[in-house]
Design a protein around this motif. Sequence first.
Motif, short mmCIF file in Angstrom:
data_model
loop_
_atom_site.label_atom_id
_atom_site.label_comp_id
_atom_site.label_asym_id
_atom_site.label_seq_id
_atom_site.Cartn_x
_atom_site.Cartn_y
_atom_site.Cartn_z
N VAL A 16 30.54 -11.37 56.27
CA VAL A 16 30.79 -12.80 56.05
C VAL A 16 30.75 -13.14 54.57
O VAL A 16 31.60 -13.88 54.06
CB VAL A 16 29.79 -13.66 56.85
CG1 VAL A 16 29.94 -15.12 56.53
CG2 VAL A 16 29.96 -13.42 58.34
N LYS A 17 29.79 -12.60 53.86
CA LYS A 17 29.65 -12.89 52.42
C LYS A 17 30.86 -12.38 51.64
O LYS A 17 31.41 -13.10 50.79
CB LYS A 17 28.37 -12.23 51.89
CG LYS A 17 28.07 -12.53 50.46
CD LYS A 17 26.75 -11.87 50.05
CE LYS A 17 26.49 -12.08 48.56
NZ LYS A 17 25.26 -11.42 48.14
N GLU A 18 31.31 -11.16 51.92
CA GLU A 18 32.47 -10.59 51.23
C GLU A 18 33.74 -11.38 51.55
O GLU A 18 34.53 -11.69 50.66
CB GLU A 18 32.67 -9.13 51.64
CG GLU A 18 31.58 -8.20 51.16
CD GLU A 18 31.63 -6.84 51.83
OE1 GLU A 18 31.22 -5.88 51.17
OE2 GLU A 18 32.06 -6.74 53.01
N LYS A 19 33.90 -11.70 52.82
CA LYS A 19 35.09 -12.44 53.24
C LYS A 19 35.12 -13.82 52.59
O LYS A 19 36.17 -14.27 52.09
CB LYS A 19 35.10 -12.57 54.76
CG LYS A 19 36.37 -13.18 55.32
CD LYS A 19 36.33 -13.13 56.84
CE LYS A 19 37.62 -13.66 57.43
NZ LYS A 19 37.63 -13.54 58.88
N THR A 20 33.98 -14.49 52.54
CA THR A 20 33.91 -15.82 51.91
C THR A 20 34.25 -15.73 50.43
O THR A 20 35.02 -16.55 49.92
CB THR A 20 32.50 -16.42 52.11
OG1 THR A 20 32.25 -16.53 53.51
CG2 THR A 20 32.38 -17.78 51.47
N ALA A 21 33.71 -14.73 49.74
CA ALA A 21 33.98 -14.56 48.31
C ALA A 21 35.47 -14.32 48.06
O ALA A 21 36.05 -14.90 47.13
CB ALA A 21 33.16 -13.40 47.75
N ILE A 22 36.09 -13.52 48.90
CA ILE A 22 37.52 -13.24 48.74
C ILE A 22 38.34 -14.49 49.02
O ILE A 22 39.28 -14.81 48.29
CB ILE A 22 37.94 -12.05 49.63
CG1 ILE A 22 37.37 -10.76 49.03
CG2 ILE A 22 39.45 -11.97 49.78
CD1 ILE A 22 37.55 -9.54 49.89
N LEU A 23 38.00 -15.22 50.07
CA LEU A 23 38.74 -16.45 50.39
C LEU A 23 38.60 -17.49 49.28
O LEU A 23 39.58 -18.19 48.96
CB LEU A 23 38.29 -17.01 51.73
CG LEU A 23 38.73 -16.18 52.95
CD1 LEU A 23 38.09 -16.72 54.22
CD2 LEU A 23 40.24 -16.14 53.07
N ILE A 24 37.42 -17.60 48.69
CA ILE A 24 37.23 -18.53 47.58
C ILE A 24 38.14 -18.14 46.41
O ILE A 24 38.81 -18.98 45.81
CB ILE A 24 35.75 -18.58 47.15
CG1 ILE A 24 34.93 -19.32 48.20
CG2 ILE A 24 35.59 -19.23 45.77
CD1 ILE A 24 33.43 -19.21 48.01
#
Length: 100
Positions: A16-24
């Motif tokens: 979740v953390k990696e996905k959120t960082a990439i989406l941001i």
Amino acid sequence: MNPNEPIQERTSQLNVKEKTAILIRLNRIEGQIRGVKGQVERNEYCDHVLNQMSAIHSALNAVGRLLLENHLKTHARSRVQQTDGANVDKVLQTLTILMK
């Protein structure tokens, strides 16, 4: 690879953390692209547009590095360990795509 074998759907292993960082980052890049479009519409000086395009390119490369790091840590590591040569070729293909 056997042509009669069904194609196996592969998915990302991002947490979740990696996905959120990439989406941001992708949202930020999307905004930068809209900004460049506005610069072109306003006939801004080419040097300023090119400067923004360079920033976009760097930002996309950063996202690519994050995805590649995740890919190598999750998918590629296990494939290389059970390698028959074809798996290493797949990793090299991924690297080639990113480095274009």
